[in-house]
Enzyme design. Sequence first.
Site, PDB file in Angstrom:
ATOM      1  N   LEU A  87       0.773  -1.085   0.012  1.00  0.00           N
ATOM      2  CA  LEU A  87      -0.072   0.038  -0.036  1.00  0.00           C
ATOM      3  C   LEU A  87       0.839   1.196   0.182  1.00  0.00           C
ATOM      4  O   LEU A  87       1.558   1.316   0.934  1.00  0.00           O
ATOM      5  CB  LEU A  87      -0.930   0.237   1.310  1.00  0.00           C
ATOM      6  CG  LEU A  87      -1.835   1.112   1.271  1.00  0.00           C
ATOM      7  CD1 LEU A  87      -3.020   1.210   0.273  1.00  0.00           C
ATOM      8  CD2 LEU A  87      -2.194   1.235   2.818  1.00  0.00           C
ATOM      9  N   HIS A 125       6.247   2.608  11.794  1.00  0.00           N
ATOM     10  CA  HIS A 125       6.786   3.784  11.076  1.00  0.00           C
ATOM     11  C   HIS A 125       5.839   4.978  11.098  1.00  0.00           C
ATOM     12  O   HIS A 125       4.491   4.800  11.005  1.00  0.00           O
ATOM     13  CB  HIS A 125       7.203   3.552   9.742  1.00  0.00           C
ATOM     14  CG  HIS A 125       8.344   4.519   9.356  1.00  0.00           C
ATOM     15  ND1 HIS A 125       7.800   5.756   8.819  1.00  0.00           N
ATOM     16  CD2 HIS A 125       9.442   4.554   9.247  1.00  0.00           C
ATOM     17  CE1 HIS A 125       8.799   6.515   8.243  1.00  0.00           C
ATOM     18  NE2 HIS A 125       9.828   5.857   8.513  1.00  0.00           N
TER      19      HIS A 125
END
Length: 345
Positions: free
Chosen positions: A125, A229
């Site tokens: 993605l 992240h």
Amino acid sequence: MMVIRPVIQDDLAALRELAAKTGVGFTSLQDDEAQLRARVERMIGTWQGKLPLSEQGYLFVLEDTDTEKAVGICGIEAAIGLNEAWYNYRVGTLVHASKALDIYSQMPTLFLSNDHTGHSELCTLFLDPAYRHHKNGQLLSKSRFLFLATFPDRFGSKLIAEMRGVSDEQGCSPLWESLGRHFFSMDFAQADYLTGIGQKSFIAELMPKHPLYVDFLSEEAQAVIGQVHPDTIPARKILEAEGMRYEGYVDIFDGGPTVEAYIHDLRIVREIRSWPVEIVENSSGSANTFYLVGNESFCDYRVISGTPEFSETHIRLTRDQADRLNVGAGDTVRAVTLFAQETVS
């Protein structure tokens, strides 16, 4: 208009542009022309029915119809770990106790695992930063759930998604520095690249098979286990809003969490409905309620988002919306609200 469609060979140049913007740690989209070309060919082979289940995968692009360019990408792997072992860590606990010394301790551990073998996987993605607005990210990510709901027999019962773990701008991963480097003797970016291009045998050859004590790692490494992240926080929130959950599995390199769910429990899969199409000149729709709308064509799959009107029996699409979906009056489409806690009329 923005539309989701299957990847084609002509998208390769755009995919390389996207790959160049991902940064270290985004394993499934490497800036490698040969690897990207081979993957696109594998996806096309899946749609053409030429591949066994172990090799089947789907890649979709988000196309800006004004420029006819792919500006985002998302994917689904049909069944992971059937050709090569699928590794991650299961976060567990080992108990050490001595009645004689009156000592009882619970030690967090990392167990090398292949528990997700055979599951389907959401992957790859990525949305061009210039297009991260107007719900484009929601359309890109959630269009895959619409595909799963429309063609459930092509996937396993359970779905996972590995989320990108914590690393800095130089590609340094705290978990890798404290753990992986001792066994692999290479930089995180190199190991990340090798797994991204399919060279994964070194994991089985070099990774320790016994439990690893988390307390032996650096404090920085311990802190990132199960964390994403910063750029991946929105993607995780989208998946969790649809019913996917972290169940204690993390990536062996950067410690990023794996979220998972049974496909039939996903919000979109539970709420999706089929509607025959009615073509209208204009559609005022509902300014506050956005929908995902997808056709039912396997090889020519399309998804858009918008605010269509509904009658008691039909979904009302404008000619432009119908053309983007490659449907006509009387054809059937599937629709579901883009966000939870909304229901189709």
